[in-house]
Write an enzyme that holds these catalytic residues in place. Sequence first.
Site, PDB file in Angstrom:
ATOM      1  N   SER A 144     -27.138  35.573  81.247  1.00  0.00           N
ATOM      2  CA  SER A 144     -27.931  34.377  81.558  1.00  0.00           C
ATOM      3  C   SER A 144     -27.144  33.077  81.405  1.00  0.00           C
ATOM      4  O   SER A 144     -27.551  32.062  81.941  1.00  0.00           O
ATOM      5  CB  SER A 144     -29.165  34.306  80.652  1.00  0.00           C
ATOM      6  OG  SER A 144     -28.768  34.252  79.300  1.00  0.00           O
ATOM      7  N   ASP A 157     -34.134  26.234  75.720  1.00  0.00           N
ATOM      8  CA  ASP A 157     -35.116  27.186  75.187  1.00  0.00           C
ATOM      9  C   ASP A 157     -34.504  27.836  73.943  1.00  0.00           C
ATOM     10  O   ASP A 157     -33.402  27.451  73.527  1.00  0.00           O
ATOM     11  CB  ASP A 157     -35.594  28.198  76.252  1.00  0.00           C
ATOM     12  CG  ASP A 157     -34.532  29.207  76.673  1.00  0.00           C
ATOM     13  OD1 ASP A 157     -33.497  29.336  75.977  1.00  0.00           O
ATOM     14  OD2 ASP A 157     -34.733  29.887  77.701  1.00  0.00           O
ATOM     15  N   HIS A 172     -30.982  29.266  74.965  1.00  0.00           N
ATOM     16  CA  HIS A 172     -30.066  28.693  75.960  1.00  0.00           C
ATOM     17  C   HIS A 172     -29.911  27.173  75.808  1.00  0.00           C
ATOM     18  O   HIS A 172     -30.900  26.490  75.557  1.00  0.00           O
ATOM     19  CB  HIS A 172     -30.572  29.006  77.377  1.00  0.00           C
ATOM     20  CG  HIS A 172     -30.738  30.465  77.644  1.00  0.00           C
ATOM     21  ND1 HIS A 172     -31.959  31.091  77.564  1.00  0.00           N
ATOM     22  CD2 HIS A 172     -29.840  31.426  77.965  1.00  0.00           C
ATOM     23  CE1 HIS A 172     -31.805  32.382  77.828  1.00  0.00           C
ATOM     24  NE2 HIS A 172     -30.530  32.620  78.067  1.00  0.00           N
TER      25      HIS A 172
END
Length: 353
Positions: A34, A328, A331
């Site tokens: 990610s 978040d 991240h």
Amino acid sequence: MAYAYLIWFLLCQFLVFVSEIQAKLPAVIVFGDSSVDAGNNNFIPTVARSNFQPYGRDFNGGRATGRFSNGKIATDFISEALGVKPTIPAYLDPAYNISDFATGVTFASAATGYDNATSNVLAVIPLWKELEYYKDYQKLLRAYLGETKANEIISEALHVISAGTNDFLENYYAMPAGPGSRRTQFTITGYQDFLSDIAQNFVKSLYNLGARKISLGGLPPMGCMPLERTTNLMGQHECVERYNNVASQFNGKLSGLVLKLNKELPGIKLVFSNPYFAFMQIIRRPALYGFDVTEVACCATGMFEMGYACARDSMFSCTNADKYVFWDAFHPTQKTNRIIADHVVKSALAKFL
Ligand SMILES: *[C@@H]1O[C@H](CO)[C@@H](O)[C@H](O)[C@H]1NC(C)=O
Ligand SMILES: *[C@@H]1O[C@H](CO)[C@@H](O)[C@H](O)[C@H]1NC(C)=O
């Protein structure tokens, strides 16, 4: 005579100029998790997604592309800083085709890792499959530009690998211990060696497919992610020292691997891109960069939400993500991504220009 010399001189200058232009990177090609996925997971059945608000609210036109960020991710900034293009599209996104991918593409998949068992946790694209996509991409590129030009792009392009965090935090430490669990099979050092061997094979596979310029990415201080701090009840929500140590040790192994492969593989230019210390500096001295908040993230309560949970409780989200190190619970914000990307470009990638 002097006139002819002047013409000759100008011609030489012009040729130097042209060769400098051609020496520039033609493309940035990305593999990993990610940290570098631009939306491949939108096109596979998994819950590891972020193609909805508030993700992307600071991206071009506020679009939620599937990047786990309020805006761009580090590889977008790297591509931009190297003069290639401002964003790198996801390979599985039908809005793009080979004419876009010829200058850059990401095969990355959020929630994946070096270990096949990690990609199984949330049914995402394993690293070996990213490599299969890359082979398909090479075929498309040859059909589109011809053999010679395609081979030139492949050997001149920067290939970026960014993975490993999930192997530890989504798999090794998160899955219940028991038969078949990695924690039962491996000591932490043994697991690091297992992952490092997979990284080695991955670099060798890229090399055998014609890649010559490769960046192997290190891990961030993953014990400082808000999710890990929230659950660090005994440690007053400080960074989890143990996870940071695991990241440092693993980075040491990857850095050793880079030295070894540069000796072993003729013509390869492999660099280790280490975000660890730059990231740690941001967390220790946030005010230097204009950040106010490091412990919790911007989206929702900032303590544990990511993906769909982030969207569900987004009325609690912060108003200015530039004040937050993390977007978040897992991240960084776009602003952090830019700082880390600039650091990695200056410290490791500038030599590819
Ligand atoms: C790629 O897409 C663009 C815009 O949709 C289109 O004009 C172009 O023909 C496509 N190229 C290829 C090689 O499919
Ligand atoms: C991961 O799975 C692929 C496909 O089944 C297999 O080829 C590869 O050897 C596996 N990797 C490891 C390290 O077990």
